[in-house]
Structures are given as C-alpha cells and as structure tokens.
Design a protein around this motif. Structure first.
Motif, mmCIF file in Angstrom:
data_model
loop_
_atom_site.group_PDB
_atom_site.id
_atom_site.type_symbol
_atom_site.label_atom_id
_atom_site.label_comp_id
_atom_site.label_asym_id
_atom_site.label_seq_id
_atom_site.Cartn_x
_atom_site.Cartn_y
_atom_site.Cartn_z
ATOM 1 N N PHE A 68 0.816 -1.216 0.000
ATOM 2 C CA PHE A 68 0.000 0.000 0.000
ATOM 3 C C PHE A 68 0.853 1.270 0.000
ATOM 4 C CE2 PHE A 68 -2.785 -3.272 1.584
ATOM 5 C CZ PHE A 68 -4.041 -2.938 1.100
ATOM 6 N N LEU A 69 2.134 1.147 -0.356
ATOM 7 C CA LEU A 69 3.049 2.288 -0.252
ATOM 8 C C LEU A 69 3.287 3.021 -1.563
ATOM 9 C CD1 LEU A 69 5.818 0.722 2.044
ATOM 10 C CD2 LEU A 69 3.769 1.986 2.726
ATOM 11 N N ALA A 70 3.138 2.331 -2.696
ATOM 12 C CA ALA A 70 3.537 2.908 -3.985
ATOM 13 C C ALA A 70 2.404 2.771 -4.999
ATOM 14 C CB ALA A 70 4.801 2.218 -4.488
ATOM 15 N N ASP A 71 2.643 3.285 -6.195
ATOM 16 C CA ASP A 71 1.635 3.200 -7.254
ATOM 17 C C ASP A 71 1.473 1.757 -7.732
ATOM 18 O OD1 ASP A 71 3.408 2.712 -9.764
ATOM 19 O OD2 ASP A 71 4.345 4.427 -8.771
ATOM 20 N N ARG A 72 0.500 1.530 -8.575
ATOM 21 C CA ARG A 72 0.131 0.166 -8.971
ATOM 22 C C ARG A 72 1.259 -0.559 -9.690
ATOM 23 N NH1 ARG A 72 -5.569 -1.326 -12.052
ATOM 24 N NH2 ARG A 72 -5.628 -3.547 -11.411
ATOM 25 N N ASP A 73 1.912 0.101 -10.638
ATOM 26 C CA ASP A 73 2.977 -0.549 -11.402
ATOM 27 C C ASP A 73 4.189 -0.856 -10.531
ATOM 28 O OD1 ASP A 73 4.147 -1.398 -14.030
ATOM 29 O OD2 ASP A 73 5.558 0.211 -13.568
ATOM 30 N N THR A 74 4.591 0.090 -9.687
ATOM 31 C CA THR A 74 5.729 -0.131 -8.792
ATOM 32 C C THR A 74 5.446 -1.280 -7.840
ATOM 33 O OG1 THR A 74 6.363 2.205 -8.885
ATOM 34 C CG2 THR A 74 7.177 0.924 -7.011
#
Length: 460
Positions: free
Chosen positions: A247-253
């Motif tokens: 839950f820390l970064a964007d979807r691709d990352t």
C-alpha cells in the motif's frame, strides 16, 4: 553454534549495526513513520520495495527451517518451504484487488465493511499473534547462534539485537526499515551466494544425488509441499509486513516489486534448502544440521552463516516493529495517529516477544505453524469476497475463523505430543500428514460455510 569465531562474528555484526543506525533517518511525520515516505512525500521505488520485501521474508527462522527441511527430507523439503514464497504472487493479487477494485486503504477497512467490527477484531487478533511470533522466532535463532538456551551469551545476544533494532525502528519507523533493508539485503545476498558457491565447489557435492534425495512419494517433504500449496493463498494476507508494503507505492511499482521479490526470495530459500540437502546426504550418524555444515564447509562458512542468520533476524524485526506500530495506531485506531504512539507499540511488541522467548515454548516449528494454520480462515474470504466480489453473511466468517483457530490449536498440541487425536482417528503418524488433514478440514468447513452464506445477487 559450533566452529564460529565469536570475536570476528561480533565485530562483523557491530559494523552492520552501526551502518543500520547511521542509515536510519529521524522521522518526525506520521506519514513517514507509518507509510515510509520521504520528507518530500516521495514513495519508495521498485528496488527499495523489492529488497525490503525479500529481506523481511528471508527471516532467520526461514533460513534455518529451509535448511533443516532439506537436511531431513531431501529435495522435497527444500521445495516445500520454497513453495510458501509463492505468497508474493498471491499477495500481490490480494493487494491489487483490495486497492484498485474495492478501493480499500487497508485490509481492516475491507473486512469491517463486509463482516463488521467482530470480523475485523478477529483478523487483528491473528495479526497480533503473527507479529509476536515473528519477534519470538527470530530472537530464538539469534540466541541459538551465540549459545545454548539460558546461557549468558544466549541472553545477551538476544537483548543486544532487540535493543539495536528497537532504537533505529523507534527513530525512523517504516522509513528506517526500508532504508536499512537495502544495506541488510545487499549483505545477505553476498553471504548466501558465497555459501552456495562453497557447496557447489565441494568434492562431495553430487547434483544427481541432490535431485533424487526424496524418492519416496509419501515422504513428509512431499506432504508438506501439498500443505504449502493449499496455504499459499491465505498465508500472505495474515502477514502485515508483506501486506503493508503493498500500500506504499503506485500500482505498477507495487506489481513489479512483488514479482521481483517472488523470484529473488524463492531462489535464495531454495539455495539454502539445497545446502541442507547437501549436508543431509553427507551427515554422520547423530549429527545435527549445523554440525554437519561446520564439518563439511569449515569455519569461514559458519561465520558467514551466523552473520546471515543474525542480519536476517534484525531485518525482519525492524519490519515487524514498524508493522506493529501501524497495526496498533493506524489500522486499529489507537494513539490518535501519532508517531509517539507507534513507538510505544513497538516497545510493547518487543517486550511481548522477549516474554515468549524466555518464558514460553522453545519449539520453533510448533510455534510458527500456529499462525499459518490459523490464517486458513482467510482463504474463502479471498476467493468469495476479494476476488469474486460476492456478499457473504457474517456468520460464515465466524464459523470459519473458529474452525481455523481450533485446527491450529489441535496441530500445536499434536506436534508437541500433548494429544494424539488426529492420529487415532486417521491412522497417520507424521506431523505433516496430520497438518494436511487439519488443513483440508478447515478449508472444507470454510468453503462450505461461505457457499451456504452467499447473499443472492440482485437483478438490475
């Protein structure tokens, strides 16, 4: 641990500890403390997330368990433990659906919306048990590295590792965990690679013998592989350390970090499992795993192994402390969302882990098996609620939860020799066969309950 140069080991670990303390930032914002973002609000990148995922899942007790399973059950044992690292694939799927299909900020909000406050409380209870078990299990391995249980060396090593990890965890929260994971993972990869190369170059290493080391299809190792495949869907959801990083970064990352963490961690654990297989094939009568490794590979290998175990323990514990803080303050709503409250939660979990080490069970395998078995109540939740998006009446959740808790308690009692109910009813003798039966019963109860409790779809 035999054949280890203790002054050299302590010197190496002091250097790693100093490096971790220097790297750990002083975080003052709740966002940085609980969610790992930088002072400028920048999210962690793929490399940081990947290395953090891997090093927090290649914990000390996992390395030891993988080696011991390979030692006793051959290639089947090594593959069985490696199968659990498929949790990165199922974990990514769970996180992706929660965030981008259901719009949930965490697992608790989803469960409360679907199954109410009681369902959410049951889930949080499991997470607390999981985090306490992580602290306990890794500290137990640290103690084993330095001496026999109860010895002065054993006690001092455990207290020192707790103190160091707690200091920089309380200083920087999840941000500190992410930054120190990069250093710790880099060292760990070098050590594991060196140990694997030493094994490959050994005159007694025989690849065909390693590959054929589990010829009996009814071997406990193959049975455990089946158990792992049945548990791998629910296993990541009850591990807040893994889920928090989703839950820390964007979807691709996020997707890329989970995919890379899967293959890197699987290769590392399999390599260590093969080290156990090699030692098992060449063991002397009455030898234990670590004793065999010391005799076969010598003192330098034991030093590298000891450093790897302690580093992996410290890396897991700082992540455990940061997840404990987030669980208590953010997910459970205690402490008004302040970083100071998170620091108090870290301290309490550290004390809880120490109590389990010094006053609880010393059985590493039985203790850590309880949470994995208990997590099976989440399998129907994932299948019906998260993936299929179906509404299910709350009673099914509670029935499945109590079935899983009962099953985990029964397995703990069976594996520790306190009862023999499953063996008497089924005729099976080995603990892993009993675990397979318990796993199947829990899944059957859960899946049937959820089918019966499905809310009919309304017509548009």
């Amino acid at each position: 641990m035999n054949a280890v140069d203790m002054p050299l080991l302590i010197s190496a670990l002091v250097l790693v500890a100093v490096g971790s303390l220097v790297l750990a930032p002083r975080v003052r914002t709740a966002e940085g403390f609980f969610r790992g973002s930088s002072d400028a609000g920048v999210q962690p990148g793929v490399l940081t997330l990947t290395f953090s995922q891997v090093t927090t899942w290649i914990f000390a007790r996992s390395l030891l368990n993988a080696g011991i399973l390979g030692y006793f059950f051959g290639i089947a044992g090594a593959l069985a433990y490696t199968a659990y690292y498929g949790s990165f694939l199922t974990g990514w799927l769970i996180v992706d659906r929660l965030r981008f299909r259901h719009g949930s900020a965490n697992m608790q909000s989803f469960l409360q919306a679907r199954f109410g406050r009681l369902g959410n409380a049951c889930f949080n209870f499991l997470l607390v048990m999981r985090l306490l078990t992580e602290v306990f299990a890794n500290l137990l391995v640290v103690g084993i590295v330095f001496g026999i249980a109860g010895s002065t060396e054993y006690t001092l090593a455990i207290l020192a590792v707790v103190a160091v990890t707690l200091i920089y965890s309380m200083t920087g929260g999840l941000r500190a965990s992410l930054r120190t994971d990069l250093l710790q993972m880099g060292i760990l990869l070098v050590l594991l690679a060196a140990l694997f190369v030493l094994m490959l170059q050994h005159s007694l290493f025989d690849l065909p013998a390693v590959m054929m080391s589990s010829p009996d299809i009814t071997s406990p190792g193959w049975i455990l592989l089946v158990v792992a495949l049945l548990q791998v869907l629910s296993y990541p959801m009850h591990d807040p350390v893994m889920m928090d990083r989703g839950f820390l970064a964007d979807r691709d990352t996020t997707r890329r970090s989970f995919m890379h963490a899967f293959w890197i961690s699987s290769l590392c654990i399999l390599a260590f499992g093969l080290l156990g297989v090699f030692a098992g094939l060449n063991k002397l009568e009455g030898e234990e795993f670590l004793t065999s490794i010391a005799r076969l590979l010598g003192e330098p290998a034991m030093l590298m192994l000891a450093v790897a175990l302690v580093i992996s323990a410290a890396s897991t514990m700082d992540s455990t402390f940061s997840s404990a803080a987030k669980l208590a303050v953010v997910d459970m709503g205690m402490g008004k969302g302040k970083a100071g409250s998170g620091r108090i939660a870290m301290l309490l979990f550290a004390i809880g882990g120490l109590v389990l080490v010094f006053f609880g069970s010393q059985d590493l395998f039985s203790a850590v098996a309880v949470s994995g078995t208990a997590s099976l109540f989440l399998t129907p939740v994932i299948i019906f609620s998260i993936l299929a998006g179906r509404e299910v009446r709350s009673w099914a959740f509670m029935v499945t939860f109590f079935a899983a808790i009962a099953g985990s308690i029964i397995y703990f009692l069976e594996s520790s020799g306190r009862v023999g109910w499953v063996g008497a009813l089924s005729g099976v003798e080995h603990n892993y066969a009993k675990l397979l039966i318990i796993t199947l019963v829990i899944l059957l109860v859960g899946l049937v309950s959820f089918v019966l409790a499905l809310v009919p779809r309304t017509k548009a």
